[in-house]
Design a protein around this motif. Structure first.
Motif, mmCIF file in Angstrom:
data_model
loop_
_atom_site.group_PDB
_atom_site.id
_atom_site.type_symbol
_atom_site.label_atom_id
_atom_site.label_comp_id
_atom_site.label_asym_id
_atom_site.label_seq_id
_atom_site.Cartn_x
_atom_site.Cartn_y
_atom_site.Cartn_z
ATOM 1 N N ARG A 102 0.933 -1.336 -0.288
ATOM 2 C CA ARG A 102 -0.265 -0.033 0.592
ATOM 3 C C ARG A 102 0.998 1.254 -0.253
ATOM 4 N NH1 ARG A 102 -5.781 0.571 1.341
ATOM 5 N NH2 ARG A 102 -5.503 -1.854 0.664
ATOM 6 N N VAL A 103 0.392 1.918 -1.024
ATOM 7 C CA VAL A 103 1.833 3.117 -1.376
ATOM 8 C C VAL A 103 0.344 4.144 -2.092
ATOM 9 C CG1 VAL A 103 3.546 4.795 -2.702
ATOM 10 C CG2 VAL A 103 3.309 2.071 -1.886
ATOM 11 N N ARG A 104 0.202 5.217 -0.863
ATOM 12 C CA ARG A 104 -0.311 6.335 -1.291
ATOM 13 C C ARG A 104 -1.557 6.414 -1.553
ATOM 14 N NH1 ARG A 104 2.936 10.962 -1.173
ATOM 15 N NH2 ARG A 104 1.204 11.612 -3.226
ATOM 16 N N GLY A 105 -2.375 5.132 -0.358
ATOM 17 C CA GLY A 105 -3.785 4.834 -0.566
ATOM 18 C C GLY A 105 -4.044 4.295 -1.867
ATOM 19 N N THR A 106 -3.028 3.653 -2.302
ATOM 20 C CA THR A 106 -3.177 2.703 -3.942
ATOM 21 C C THR A 106 -2.210 1.020 -3.125
ATOM 22 O OG1 THR A 106 -3.515 3.858 -4.911
ATOM 23 C CG2 THR A 106 -2.294 2.285 -5.834
ATOM 24 N N THR A 107 -3.304 0.193 -3.504
ATOM 25 C CA THR A 107 -2.690 -1.422 -3.374
ATOM 26 C C THR A 107 -1.600 -1.493 -4.972
ATOM 27 O OG1 THR A 107 -3.711 -1.691 -1.984
ATOM 28 C CG2 THR A 107 -2.973 -3.874 -2.576
ATOM 29 N N ILE A 108 0.045 -1.743 -4.848
ATOM 30 C CA ILE A 108 0.462 -2.175 -5.738
ATOM 31 C C ILE A 108 0.932 -3.490 -5.535
ATOM 32 C CG2 ILE A 108 2.737 -1.575 -7.833
ATOM 33 C CD1 ILE A 108 1.147 1.930 -6.584
ATOM 34 N N ALA A 109 0.981 -4.172 -6.405
ATOM 35 C CA ALA A 109 2.308 -5.704 -6.554
ATOM 36 C C ALA A 109 3.239 -5.512 -7.018
ATOM 37 C CB ALA A 109 0.849 -6.895 -7.094
#
Length: 74
Positions: free
Chosen positions: A54-61
């Motif tokens: 979770r980075v800056r409100g976004t989930t990134i794989a």
């Protein structure tokens, strides 16, 4: 320590990106992985790769071979 060293649900702060591929480093920066950004390991896939952050409100794989180049501090 890098992103792979975090435990699931553990938070840290991005310190630096040392990725040797400059295009990938630029992509990571564009996604918000820059110094001082809070980050949290939120989900590990069944085989352990990729891992969701979770980075800056976004989930990134991210794949482990890219996550290993993101240095973090606790």
């Amino acid at each position: 320590m890098n992103l792979l060293d975090l435990k699931e649900q553990e938070e840290a702060i991005v310190d630096s990106i040392t990725h040797p591929d400059l295009d990938m480093k630029r992509r990571l920066l564009d996604l918000g992985f820059y110094k001082g950004t809070p980050i949290k390991k939120v989900l590990i896939s069944p085989k352990g790769d990729p891992i969701a952050y979770r980075v800056r409100g976004t989930t990134i794989a991210l794949r482990n071979n890219d996550a290993q180049y993101i240095e973090v501090i606790n």
